[in-house]
Each structure stands twice: as structure tokens, then as C-alpha cells.
Design a protein around this motif. Structure first.
Motif, mmCIF file in Angstrom:
data_model
loop_
_atom_site.group_PDB
_atom_site.id
_atom_site.type_symbol
_atom_site.label_atom_id
_atom_site.label_comp_id
_atom_site.label_asym_id
_atom_site.label_seq_id
_atom_site.Cartn_x
_atom_site.Cartn_y
_atom_site.Cartn_z
ATOM 1 N N LEU A 191 -4.144 0.224 -1.656
ATOM 2 C CA LEU A 191 -5.449 -0.060 -1.032
ATOM 3 C C LEU A 191 -6.593 0.098 -2.041
ATOM 4 O O LEU A 191 -6.764 1.146 -2.654
ATOM 5 C CB LEU A 191 -5.660 0.890 0.155
ATOM 6 C CG LEU A 191 -7.018 0.842 0.852
ATOM 7 C CD1 LEU A 191 -7.266 -0.525 1.480
ATOM 8 C CD2 LEU A 191 -7.111 1.924 1.920
ATOM 9 N N PHE B 12 -10.863 -0.701 -2.418
ATOM 10 C CA PHE B 12 -12.062 -1.097 -1.679
ATOM 11 C C PHE B 12 -13.304 -0.906 -2.542
ATOM 12 O O PHE B 12 -13.501 0.144 -3.159
ATOM 13 C CB PHE B 12 -12.226 -0.285 -0.391
ATOM 14 C CG PHE B 12 -13.431 -0.692 0.389
ATOM 15 C CD1 PHE B 12 -13.421 -1.844 1.173
ATOM 16 C CD2 PHE B 12 -14.616 0.042 0.322
ATOM 17 C CE1 PHE B 12 -14.558 -2.254 1.877
ATOM 18 C CE2 PHE B 12 -15.751 -0.363 1.011
ATOM 19 C CZ PHE B 12 -15.721 -1.510 1.798
ATOM 20 N N THR C 85 -14.228 6.703 3.072
ATOM 21 C CA THR C 85 -13.935 5.275 2.873
ATOM 22 C C THR C 85 -12.493 4.995 3.280
ATOM 23 O O THR C 85 -12.207 4.020 3.974
ATOM 24 C CB THR C 85 -14.150 4.893 1.390
ATOM 25 O OG1 THR C 85 -15.455 5.305 0.997
ATOM 26 C CG2 THR C 85 -13.997 3.406 1.176
ATOM 27 N N HIS D 241 -10.696 2.723 6.956
ATOM 28 C CA HIS D 241 -9.789 1.572 6.927
ATOM 29 C C HIS D 241 -8.721 1.675 8.014
ATOM 30 O O HIS D 241 -8.051 0.692 8.305
ATOM 31 C CB HIS D 241 -9.082 1.479 5.563
ATOM 32 C CG HIS D 241 -9.937 0.882 4.497
ATOM 33 N ND1 HIS D 241 -10.892 1.596 3.830
ATOM 34 C CD2 HIS D 241 -9.991 -0.379 3.998
ATOM 35 C CE1 HIS D 241 -11.498 0.805 2.958
ATOM 36 N NE2 HIS D 241 -10.982 -0.395 3.042
ATOM 37 N N MET E 235 -12.472 -3.186 5.869
ATOM 38 C CA MET E 235 -11.289 -4.004 5.584
ATOM 39 C C MET E 235 -11.018 -4.002 4.086
ATOM 40 O O MET E 235 -11.944 -4.189 3.284
ATOM 41 C CB MET E 235 -11.510 -5.442 6.053
ATOM 42 C CG MET E 235 -11.518 -5.567 7.575
ATOM 43 S SD MET E 235 -9.861 -5.299 8.260
ATOM 44 C CE MET E 235 -10.044 -6.143 9.825
ATOM 45 N N ALA E 236 -9.754 -3.812 3.706
ATOM 46 C CA ALA E 236 -9.349 -3.707 2.307
ATOM 47 C C ALA E 236 -9.855 -4.877 1.459
ATOM 48 O O ALA E 236 -9.820 -6.022 1.909
ATOM 49 C CB ALA E 236 -7.830 -3.644 2.223
#
Ligand SMILES: Nc1ncnc2c1ncn2[C@@H]1O[C@H](COP(=O)(O)OP(=O)(O)OP(=O)(O)O)[C@@H](O)[C@H]1O
Ligand SMILES: [Mg+2]
Length: 249
Positions: free
Chosen positions: A12, A14, A48, A52, A58-59
Motif C-alpha cells: 500500500l 499513498f 493515513t 484506507h 483510496m490507495a
């Protein structure tokens, strides 16, 4: 057939719109019924990360799966029903005219009858000790009262996975103790972000240490927290409670 992990993150990443890269390749897996803490210094990426888990963020890259299914636009409503997220700032959670309306909001959206909604909301407020505030406007509550009501809004939805971002901050010792009992009685999957390492020792056998948007350690809480060099290197301290625990107890 084996049960898919309750929560799974694969690589993941971001970045916020201003370019801040808050998560830089986080992979982890949380099994059903596990109770896991996410710890780390200010700005490590904890909030953060948890935002998710119910599709609030959203990633940018990578994948988030809940109950085996990737979070996508089509699944996000279903995911929000399954994963209850208590935000770090209660003002992100409370927006109705009264405490009762805020706690009733989720169950009402599920299409429950008014009687069932009343029952759920009352029970959730009672569990956090805030039923007496039911008619009050949320924005006029004290910081700790807001926190407790924010927790009630999520409990009222009976989620399968409970994710809490700093649940004990601003709670008085009695409210904190009530929260610990409450979380202990909840045998579903739990993910708890906290600087309250003593609470983590009491509730989470496993901890994940985050720094600079990456996982730097993932393992048994007592082992991680006893590693003074590791803790100090990442903005934390060995909690006092461990000095009273038998190292193998
Ligand atoms: N809305 C935003 N826009 C841009 N950058 C942000 C935003 N929110 C957070 N950040 C940045 O992302 C990084 C991670 O922040 P995050 O809030 O996830 O940290 P945290 O681990 O929850 O910290 P804390 O313990 O202080 O709550 C930080 O560098 C922060 O400055
Ligand atoms: Mg945070």
C-alpha cells in the motif's frame, strides 16, 4: 476452505494531493479475531493507514482487502458496514444536531426499524457511559465526551472489524478503563492505533511499528516494546507497565 484474512494490505502506497508520501509500501495481514496495535511517532502514517481500511482514503498504489475482497468503488458501501472506524478527531465523526441522532445515523442507514434503532443507539451510549448526553448537540461537548460518543456511533453499527485511532485520548481514567473493558469484551477483529502503550499491552498481543510510512517491526507486543533501542529509534519509549511484567509471563 481456509478463512481469508480479515484485513490484508499489499504494497500500500499513498500520497496526499500536495505530494506528501505518507505510506511507502505497507504489507500486512490481520487474521479474523486478532487484536493488533499500530504504533509509531507523530507523522508515521498511522492515521493515513487506517483511513484506507474503510475506503475513506483510496490507495495510490497497491491493494487493500477486507474479508478477502479488494476495496473498490463498488464494494465500499459493504466495506463501511463491516469495518467501523473511529477517527482520531471526533469532529470528523459527529455532525448531527444531537448525540442521539449521530449514534442512530448508522443503524438508520441500514434500514432498521425505529424501535431497533432506538435500542441500538441507547445500548451503544450506555456502553460508553454517555446516555445522559443523548439530547445534547455534539459540538458543545467536552473533548472526552466527544471521544466517547464517537466510539458509540461505531459500536451502534455492530461492525465485524473495529478500527480505532487513538481511542483513549482525552478520556478520564474511569472512561479509559471502561474502554479497555469494552474492547476486551469485543471478540471480533480489532486494530488499534495508540500512543497509550499501556493500553496496547493490555489489549493487543501483536503490534506493528510504523515509521516514515513503512513497517519497521511487526511481532509480539511485549517483545517489541521491551526492545528499548528499537522503541527509542522510532520516537517511542518502553512503557512502564512492562517493568512489572514477568518477561515470559
Ligand atoms: N491532509 C493531508 N495533506 C497532506 N499531508 C498530510 C495530510 N494528513 C497527513 N499528512 C502527512 O502525512 C504523514 C502521515 O500523517 P498521519 O496523520 O498518517 O500520521 P500519524 O502517524 O497518524 O501521526 P499522529 O501520531 O500525529 O496522529 C505526515 O507527514 C503528515 O504531515
Ligand atoms: Mg494520527
Amino acid at each position: 476452505m481456509t478463512t481469508p484474512p480479515s484485513i490484508e494490505l499489499r504494497d500500500l502506497c499513498f500520497a496526499y494531493p500536495d505530494g506528501t508520501r505518507a505510506l511507502r509500501g505497507v504489507s500486512l495481514s490481520v487474521a479474523q479475531g486478532e487484536s493488533v496495535a499500530i504504533v509509531g511517532g507523530n507523522g508515521a502514517g498511522k492515521s493515513t493507514l487506517v483511513q484506507h481500511l474503510n475506503g475513506y482514503l483510496m490507495a495510490t498504489q497497491g491493494e487493500v482487502r477486507v474479508g478477502g475482497k479488494p476495496i473498490a468503488r463498488e464494494t465500499v458501501a459493504q466495506v463501511r458496514r463491516a469495518v467501523g472506524l473511529v477517527f482520531q478527531d471526533p469532529d470528523d465523526q459527529l455532525f448531527m444536531a444531537s448525540v442521539f441522532d449521530d449514534v442512530a445515523f448508522g443503524p438508520l442507514n441500514f434500514g432498521l426499524s425505529p424501535e431497533a434503532v432506538e435500542k441500538r443507539a441507547t445500548a451503544a451510549l450506555e456502553r460508553v457511559g454517555m446516555l445522559h448526553l443523548r439530547e445534547r448537540p455534539p459540538h458543545k461537548l467536552s473533548a472526552g465526551e466527544k471521544r466517547a460518543v464517537a466510539i458509540a456511533t461505531v459500536l451502534a453499527m455492530s461492525p465485524e472489524v473495529l478500527v480505532m485511532d487513538e481511542p483513549s485520548s482525552n478520556l478520564d481514567p474511569c472512561g479509559r478503563r471502561r474502554l479497555i473493558h469494552l474492547l476486551r469484551s469485543f471478540d471480533h477483529t480489532k486494530l488499534i492505533v495508540s500512543h497509550d502503550l499501556e493500553l496496547v499491552v493490555e489489549l493487543c498481543p501483536r503490534s506493528i511499528l510504523l515509521d516514515g510510512g513503512v513497517i519497521v517491526a511487526d511481532g509480539p507486543t511485549v517483545e517489541l516494546f521491551s526492545n528499548e533501542a528499537l522503541m527509542l529509534a522510532h520516537g517511542l519509549e518502553r512503557p512502564h507497565i512492562l517493568r512489572h511484567l514477568h518477561p515470559h509471563g
